[in-house]
Design a protein around this motif. Structure first.
Motif, short mmCIF file in Angstrom:
data_model
loop_
_atom_site.label_atom_id
_atom_site.label_comp_id
_atom_site.label_asym_id
_atom_site.label_seq_id
_atom_site.Cartn_x
_atom_site.Cartn_y
_atom_site.Cartn_z
N PRO A 1 40.07 -25.26 22.24
CA PRO A 1 41.29 -25.65 21.54
C PRO A 1 41.28 -27.13 21.18
O PRO A 1 40.76 -27.95 21.95
CB PRO A 1 42.39 -25.34 22.56
CG PRO A 1 41.79 -24.34 23.49
CD PRO A 1 40.34 -24.68 23.57
N GLU A 2 41.83 -27.45 20.02
CA GLU A 2 41.80 -28.84 19.54
C GLU A 2 42.36 -29.82 20.55
O GLU A 2 41.83 -30.91 20.72
CB GLU A 2 42.60 -28.93 18.23
CG GLU A 2 42.58 -30.30 17.59
CD GLU A 2 43.35 -30.33 16.29
OE1 GLU A 2 44.40 -31.03 16.24
OE2 GLU A 2 42.93 -29.66 15.34
N GLU A 3 43.41 -29.43 21.26
CA GLU A 3 44.03 -30.35 22.21
C GLU A 3 43.16 -30.62 23.43
O GLU A 3 43.42 -31.55 24.19
CB GLU A 3 45.39 -29.81 22.65
CG GLU A 3 45.36 -28.52 23.44
CD GLU A 3 45.41 -27.28 22.55
OE1 GLU A 3 45.64 -26.19 23.10
OE2 GLU A 3 45.21 -27.42 21.32
N ARG A 4 42.11 -29.82 23.63
CA ARG A 4 41.23 -30.03 24.76
C ARG A 4 39.91 -30.71 24.37
O ARG A 4 39.11 -31.06 25.24
CB ARG A 4 40.95 -28.71 25.48
CG ARG A 4 42.20 -28.10 26.08
CD ARG A 4 41.91 -26.83 26.87
NE ARG A 4 41.15 -27.07 28.08
CZ ARG A 4 41.66 -27.54 29.21
NH1 ARG A 4 42.94 -27.88 29.27
NH2 ARG A 4 40.91 -27.70 30.28
N ILE A 5 39.68 -30.87 23.09
CA ILE A 5 38.47 -31.56 22.63
C ILE A 5 38.61 -33.05 22.90
O ILE A 5 39.60 -33.68 22.50
CB ILE A 5 38.24 -31.32 21.12
CG1 ILE A 5 37.96 -29.84 20.86
CG2 ILE A 5 37.09 -32.18 20.61
CD1 ILE A 5 37.88 -29.49 19.38
N ASP A 6 37.65 -33.63 23.59
CA ASP A 6 37.69 -35.07 23.86
C ASP A 6 36.32 -35.74 23.71
O ASP A 6 36.12 -36.86 24.16
CB ASP A 6 38.25 -35.34 25.26
CG ASP A 6 37.38 -34.78 26.38
OD1 ASP A 6 36.33 -34.17 26.09
OD2 ASP A 6 37.74 -34.96 27.56
N LYS A 7 35.39 -35.05 23.05
CA LYS A 7 34.07 -35.63 22.85
C LYS A 7 33.45 -35.08 21.58
O LYS A 7 33.68 -33.92 21.22
CB LYS A 7 33.16 -35.34 24.04
CG LYS A 7 31.87 -36.16 24.08
CD LYS A 7 31.16 -36.03 25.42
CE LYS A 7 29.95 -36.94 25.48
NZ LYS A 7 29.25 -36.84 26.80
N VAL A 8 32.68 -35.91 20.90
CA VAL A 8 31.99 -35.49 19.68
C VAL A 8 30.59 -36.10 19.67
O VAL A 8 30.37 -37.20 20.20
CB VAL A 8 32.78 -35.92 18.42
CG1 VAL A 8 32.85 -37.44 18.32
CG2 VAL A 8 32.15 -35.33 17.16
N SER A 9 29.65 -35.35 19.11
CA SER A 9 28.30 -35.85 18.88
C SER A 9 28.08 -35.91 17.37
O SER A 9 28.33 -34.93 16.66
CB SER A 9 27.26 -34.94 19.54
OG SER A 9 27.39 -34.95 20.94
N LEU A 10 27.62 -37.06 16.90
CA LEU A 10 27.43 -37.28 15.47
C LEU A 10 26.00 -37.72 15.19
O LEU A 10 25.33 -38.31 16.06
CB LEU A 10 28.37 -38.37 14.95
CG LEU A 10 29.87 -38.21 15.15
CD1 LEU A 10 30.58 -39.49 14.71
CD2 LEU A 10 30.39 -37.02 14.37
N GLY B 1 28.78 -31.51 16.94
CA GLY B 1 29.64 -30.67 17.78
C GLY B 1 30.84 -31.44 18.29
O GLY B 1 30.76 -32.63 18.58
N GLU B 2 31.98 -30.76 18.37
CA GLU B 2 33.20 -31.28 18.99
C GLU B 2 33.50 -30.39 20.18
O GLU B 2 33.58 -29.16 20.05
CB GLU B 2 34.37 -31.24 18.00
CG GLU B 2 34.15 -32.07 16.75
CD GLU B 2 35.26 -31.90 15.73
OE1 GLU B 2 35.29 -32.67 14.75
OE2 GLU B 2 36.09 -30.96 15.88
#
Length: 295
Positions: free
Chosen positions: A204-213, A285-286
């Motif tokens: 869920p969007e509200e639980r996403i707290d990291k991204v790899s770019l 990935g998010e």
């Protein structure tokens, strides 16, 4: 009725990749991901063994696996650079991560002591991580093998006495070997970070707290500094940055970054702000960052 999830790993059953898979999917209920039945019980894992990291993606694209686990960096040996390139080349998104402490164990056929062992087989990285321990036993010859867990399996299958393996505790459990020296790695704070690729995991969007770019930058002074300044302004925490050369483009690089944040909205604002400064931007990935004590 049991539900099975086929998880591709690089290595043999019982290796650290399998431990990472079990750690991630054993925690999935707390994260609210797909992969757990309505009654809260975890799905059963079917391990799909792959000899190479490329094989992980081949298993996914060929329908042989539903998910894949891939090591990306280690606190002692650093990043697995070819795996960053795999992330960029393929369209499979990162959906999670786990950090696994790498605990190396000396295991043998039951009933033996270390004085009975004249040879130990394991992967070269495990040898490097345990040389200090074996320096006290000069009578033991260290022999490189393709995989830690396979070394254990071969000894168990062949009922080979006088020969040990260095592998995970899971390998000892699976193959019925006895651990005669646990935790023999030189550096106890030895962790490997594993990435999870699983289309069925919907964070869920509200639980996403990291991204790899992954992105490239114009070959001009200050281009990276501009990006980092903007990310800092939006309170983005850059937890890793890795550069790899772009073949055929002299002195130009792909940048791989991991960013943690508290607000998904601020993250999207930051991404919009830096996007015009970047070239070939790809969101790898998010996901939800790994929190060991999360409940």
């Amino acid at each position: 009725m049991d539900i099975m999830k086929r998880v591709a790993i690089q290595g043999f059953a019982g290796c650290f990749h399998e431990q990472a898979a079990r750690l991630f999917y054993g925690r999935e209920e707390a994260w609210g991901h797909a992969g757990f039945r309505q009654d809260g019980n975890p799905v059963k894992l079917e391990i799909v063994e792959c000899s190479t990291f490329d094989g992980l993606y081949e298993s996914l694209s060929g329908g042989k696996a539903d998910a894949a686990v891939m090591a990306i960096e280690n606190t002692v040996s650093g990043g697995l650079l070819p795996n960053f390139e795999l992330l960029r080349k393929h369209d499979v998104k990162i959906k999670g991560e786990v950090f696994l402490r790498i605990c190396q164990n000396l295991m043998v056929m039951p009933g033996q002591k270390i004085e009975d062992i004249h040879e130990v087989r394991t992967h070269y990285m495990a040898i490097n991580q345990t040389r200090q321990f074996f320096s006290a036993y000069p009578h033991i010859r260290l022999v490189e093998s393709d995989d830690t867990a396979k070394s254990a399996a071969d000894i168990a299958t062949g009922k080979i006495y006088g020969v040990g393996a260095v592998a995970s505790s899971l390998a000892a459990e699976l193959y019925g070997l006895e651990i005669i020296a646990p935790g023999i790695e030189t550096y106890k704070q030895n962790f490997t970070r594993f990435l999870i690729m699983d289309d069925k995991v919907d964070v869920p969007e509200e639980r996403i707290d990291k991204v790899s770019l992954c992105f490239t930058l114009p070959h001009k002074a200050g281009s990276l500094a501009q990006v980092l300044t903007i990310l800092s302004f939006y309170d983005m925490n850059l937890t890793r940055i890795q550069s790899l050369p772009i073949p055929g483009r002299e002195w130009q690089y792909f940048f791989y970054v991991d960013i943690k944040f508290d607000s998904y909205k601020r993250y999207t604002q930051a991404l919009s702000a830096v996007r015009p400064l970047m070239e070939d931007l790809k969101v790898l990935g998010e996901y939800r960052s790994f929190k060991p004590k999360e409940s």
